[in-house]
Design an enzyme around this catalytic site. Structure first.
Site, short mmCIF file in Angstrom:
data_model
loop_
_atom_site.label_atom_id
_atom_site.label_comp_id
_atom_site.label_asym_id
_atom_site.label_seq_id
_atom_site.Cartn_x
_atom_site.Cartn_y
_atom_site.Cartn_z
CG MET A 106 -1.89 -1.21 1.18
SD MET A 106 -3.41 -0.99 2.10
CE MET A 106 -2.77 -0.82 3.73
CB SER B 96 3.28 2.46 6.36
OG SER B 96 3.92 1.65 5.41
CD GLU C 67 16.17 -1.22 4.76
OE1 GLU C 67 16.71 -2.18 4.19
OE2 GLU C 67 16.23 -0.05 4.32
CG MET D 40 11.34 -1.34 10.12
SD MET D 40 12.17 -0.20 9.04
CE MET D 40 13.78 -0.19 9.80
CG ASP E 239 1.13 -7.19 7.92
OD1 ASP E 239 0.35 -6.57 8.62
OD2 ASP E 239 2.09 -6.64 7.32
CG HIS F 253 7.26 -1.56 1.98
ND1 HIS F 253 7.08 -0.49 2.83
CD2 HIS F 253 6.05 -2.16 1.88
CE1 HIS F 253 5.82 -0.45 3.23
NE2 HIS F 253 5.17 -1.45 2.67
CD GLN G 57 -1.54 -8.71 4.46
OE1 GLN G 57 -2.44 -7.88 4.58
NE2 GLN G 57 -0.32 -8.36 4.11
O1 PAF Z 1 -0.03 -5.63 3.62
C1 PAF Z 1 -0.48 -4.78 2.82
O2 PAF Z 1 0.16 -3.77 2.51
C2 PAF Z 1 -1.86 -4.99 2.23
O3 PAF Z 1 -2.71 -5.60 3.13
C3 PAF Z 1 -1.85 -5.74 0.88
C4 PAF Z 1 -1.31 -7.14 1.02
C5 PAF Z 1 -1.00 -4.97 -0.12
C6 PAF Z 1 -3.28 -5.83 0.32
O4 PAF Z 1 -3.85 -4.59 0.13
#
Ligand code: PAF
Length: 282
Positions: free
Chosen positions: A30, A186, A35, A184, A150, A37, A153
């Site tokens: 998103m 956002s 770091e 880390m 995450d 990412h 997720q």
């Molecule tokens: O982790 C994230 O940044 C978001 O949940 C994702 C996986 C890009 C889905 O929108």
């Protein structure tokens, strides 16, 4: 690096890459890169021939009380960081491009989405699974790189990909931390300096759990109680949940025997922070 905003164009360029026999690595994000990412991008570059990064603040994964428009953004900085990381394609679709009409089809992963964050963010994982399924259909990646921060997720996306027969390998990447241990995120940008200091207690509580387990404590309740006591000493931190659970199914554990996920979420000022560690005992 090529920036692409339409589904039609990203499909066209990736079709050409595939024709040349190239493997596609995909990092869905998103934006508002840090770091963590960059580490996903680095790993993607190591394993795939072509790396695609998407930036899309997905409105359907935010609840009505969580303002999606408030999500931090700095597209120009993201573009230069992605360029420096050697990314091949940056896919930045608009909301209209991803959701041109009323969306009537959603992807719902059962069971795994109910505990932990699922309890506090109803509908969140439905939004994540739906947008990730759409992105998988658009990009058709061979490999997808997701952060272990995450963790829920990661499990939800992996199960969704397996259940819907996406021909993709999900590659988990360990959490990247600040020097003092803060994971880390956002969302750390929302923290003022006092909140930033206070939020360290989350990492410290995970370390406490780790030390207790290493010294032989197996009772999950006792470990959670010790963590909770430590966290509650910080008035700026409001704990949402603490969980010691199975690493695959997220079922709460009574005892830590072989492997356990220790996960937590807390509100610190305007930020909702999550963190976890996985303990593996020999
Ligand atoms: O982790 C994230 O940044 C978001 O949940 C994702 C996986 C890009 C889905 O929108």
């Amino acid at each position: 690096m090529k920036q692409i905003t339409t589904i039609k164009e990203i499909r066209k360029v990736l079709k050409e890459e595939k024709k040349k026999g190239k493997t596609i690595g995909f990092v869905p994000t998103m934006g508002y890169f840090h770091e963590g990412h960059l580490e996903l991008m680095r790993q993607a570059k190591k394993l795939a021939d072509v790396v695609v990064v998407s930036i899309f603040v997905n409105p359907i994964q935010f609840g009505p009380a969580e303002d999606c428009k408030r999500y931090p953004q700095d597209l120009e900085k993201d573009k230069s960081m992605a360029q420096e990381a050697g990314i091949d394609y940056l896919f930045i679709p608009s909301v209209e491009e991803m959701y041109p009409g009323e969306l009537l089809t959603y992807v719902d992963v059962e069971k795994l989405t109910l505990p932990l964050c699922g309890k506090f963010r109803p509908g969140h994982f439905r939004g994540v699974a739906t947008v990730v399924a759409k992105l998988f259909n658009i990009i058709q990646p061979d490999m997808v790189f997701l952060g272990e921060k995450d963790y829920q997720q990661l499990l939800v996306v992996r199960k969704m990909a397996e259940d819907l027969n996406f021909d993709v390998k999900i590659i988990p990447i360990p959490t990247i931390r600040e020097e003092d241990g803060l994971a880390m995120s956002s969302r750390n940008v929302y923290l003022n300096s006092e909140e930033r200091k206070a939020s360290l207690v989350l990492y410290k509580s995970l370390q406490l759990a780790k030390d207790l387990i290493k010294s032989g404590e197996k009772d999950a309740q006792t470990i959670k109680q010790a963590m909770g006591e430590l966290i509650r000493k910080e008035p700026l931190v409001s704990l949402e949940y603490l969980s010691i659970c199975d690493t695959c199914l997220l079922d709460e554990l009574e005892r830590v025997e072989k492997e356990a996920l220790i996960a937590l979420a807390a509100k610190v000022g305007k930020a909702r922070l999550i963190d976890n560690i996985v303990m593996r005992l020999n």
